[in-house]
Design a protein around this motif. Structure first.
Motif, mmCIF file in Angstrom:
data_model
loop_
_atom_site.group_PDB
_atom_site.id
_atom_site.type_symbol
_atom_site.label_atom_id
_atom_site.label_comp_id
_atom_site.label_asym_id
_atom_site.label_seq_id
_atom_site.Cartn_x
_atom_site.Cartn_y
_atom_site.Cartn_z
ATOM 1 N N CYS A 119 -71.053 -23.577 53.270
ATOM 2 C CA CYS A 119 -72.059 -23.533 52.039
ATOM 3 C C CYS A 119 -72.819 -24.563 51.962
ATOM 4 C CB CYS A 119 -71.041 -23.482 50.550
ATOM 5 S SG CYS A 119 -71.886 -23.217 49.302
ATOM 6 N N LEU A 120 -72.464 -25.796 52.247
ATOM 7 C CA LEU A 120 -73.394 -27.124 52.254
ATOM 8 C C LEU A 120 -74.409 -26.962 53.375
ATOM 9 C CD1 LEU A 120 -70.917 -29.614 51.245
ATOM 10 C CD2 LEU A 120 -72.660 -28.810 49.647
ATOM 11 N N ALA A 121 -73.819 -26.500 54.463
ATOM 12 C CA ALA A 121 -74.634 -26.290 55.616
ATOM 13 C C ALA A 121 -75.824 -25.691 55.454
ATOM 14 C CB ALA A 121 -74.071 -26.340 56.871
ATOM 15 N N LEU B 5 -75.586 -17.032 53.154
ATOM 16 C CA LEU B 5 -74.180 -17.199 53.810
ATOM 17 C C LEU B 5 -73.259 -18.044 53.113
ATOM 18 C CD1 LEU B 5 -72.775 -16.052 56.253
ATOM 19 C CD2 LEU B 5 -73.397 -18.183 57.371
ATOM 20 N N GLY B 6 -73.724 -18.900 52.350
ATOM 21 C CA GLY B 6 -72.982 -20.185 51.615
ATOM 22 C C GLY B 6 -72.222 -19.324 50.474
ATOM 23 N N PRO B 7 -72.665 -18.629 49.556
ATOM 24 C CA PRO B 7 -72.135 -17.867 48.457
ATOM 25 C C PRO B 7 -71.023 -17.069 49.244
ATOM 26 C CG PRO B 7 -74.149 -18.075 47.857
ATOM 27 C CD PRO B 7 -74.239 -18.570 49.148
ATOM 28 N N ILE C 160 -66.889 -16.758 48.425
ATOM 29 C CA ILE C 160 -66.255 -15.433 48.150
ATOM 30 C C ILE C 160 -65.262 -14.917 49.380
ATOM 31 C CG2 ILE C 160 -66.941 -13.070 47.881
ATOM 32 C CD1 ILE C 160 -69.446 -13.716 46.533
ATOM 33 N N ALA C 161 -65.592 -14.925 50.543
ATOM 34 C CA ALA C 161 -64.783 -14.744 51.384
ATOM 35 C C ALA C 161 -63.328 -15.692 51.548
ATOM 36 C CB ALA C 161 -65.194 -14.902 52.989
ATOM 37 N N ALA C 162 -63.520 -16.864 51.076
ATOM 38 C CA ALA C 162 -62.446 -17.816 50.955
ATOM 39 C C ALA C 162 -61.640 -17.413 49.756
ATOM 40 C CB ALA C 162 -62.952 -19.295 50.817
#
Length: 117
Positions: A26-28, A39-41, A45-47
């Motif tokens: 998320c940070l990258a 891809l961050g959010p 959500i996947a986590a």
């Protein structure tokens, strides 16, 4: 009770790894100007989904079987392995210091003739 690390089960380490990986992703990708920034959010959500699935997976019994109760473990192997690892580390450090101080001494060029002025 196999799989305990610091008296905590392996599941907690799996969850921590998943969340750390999701936060790093998320940070990258948060400041990316392309569409990869979304891809961050999705990683968060996947986590969340993986965490919920792992929380509801059935765990082992809290009470060990009689065979597990009668087993005797030799915990001194942990200390021996740690001692061997520390000794190996210092052997490598010592070899590196030897290499730098003795084997790689600079050799200055000496003049073939000395000119008198």
């Amino acid at each position: 009770m196999a799989g305990l690390v610091l008296n905590v089960g392996i599941g907690l380490f799996i969850l921590a790894f998943i969340w750390i990986l999701a936060l790093i992703i998320c940070l990258a990708f948060s400041k990316s100007p392309t569409k990869i920034a979304s891809l961050g959010p999705f990683s968060i959500i996947a986590a969340i989904i993986i965490s919920i699935i792992l929380i509801f997976i059935p765990r082992d019994s809290q009470f060990p079987s009689p065979e597990e109760q009668s087993m005797v473990y030799d915990y001194s192997i942990v200390y021996r392995s740690g001692l061997i690892a520390v000794m190996a580390f210092f052997v490598v450090v010592g070899l590196a210091i030897f290499l730098v101080n003795h084997a790689m001494q600079p050799v200055q060029a000496q003049p073939l003739r000395k000119f008198l002025r």
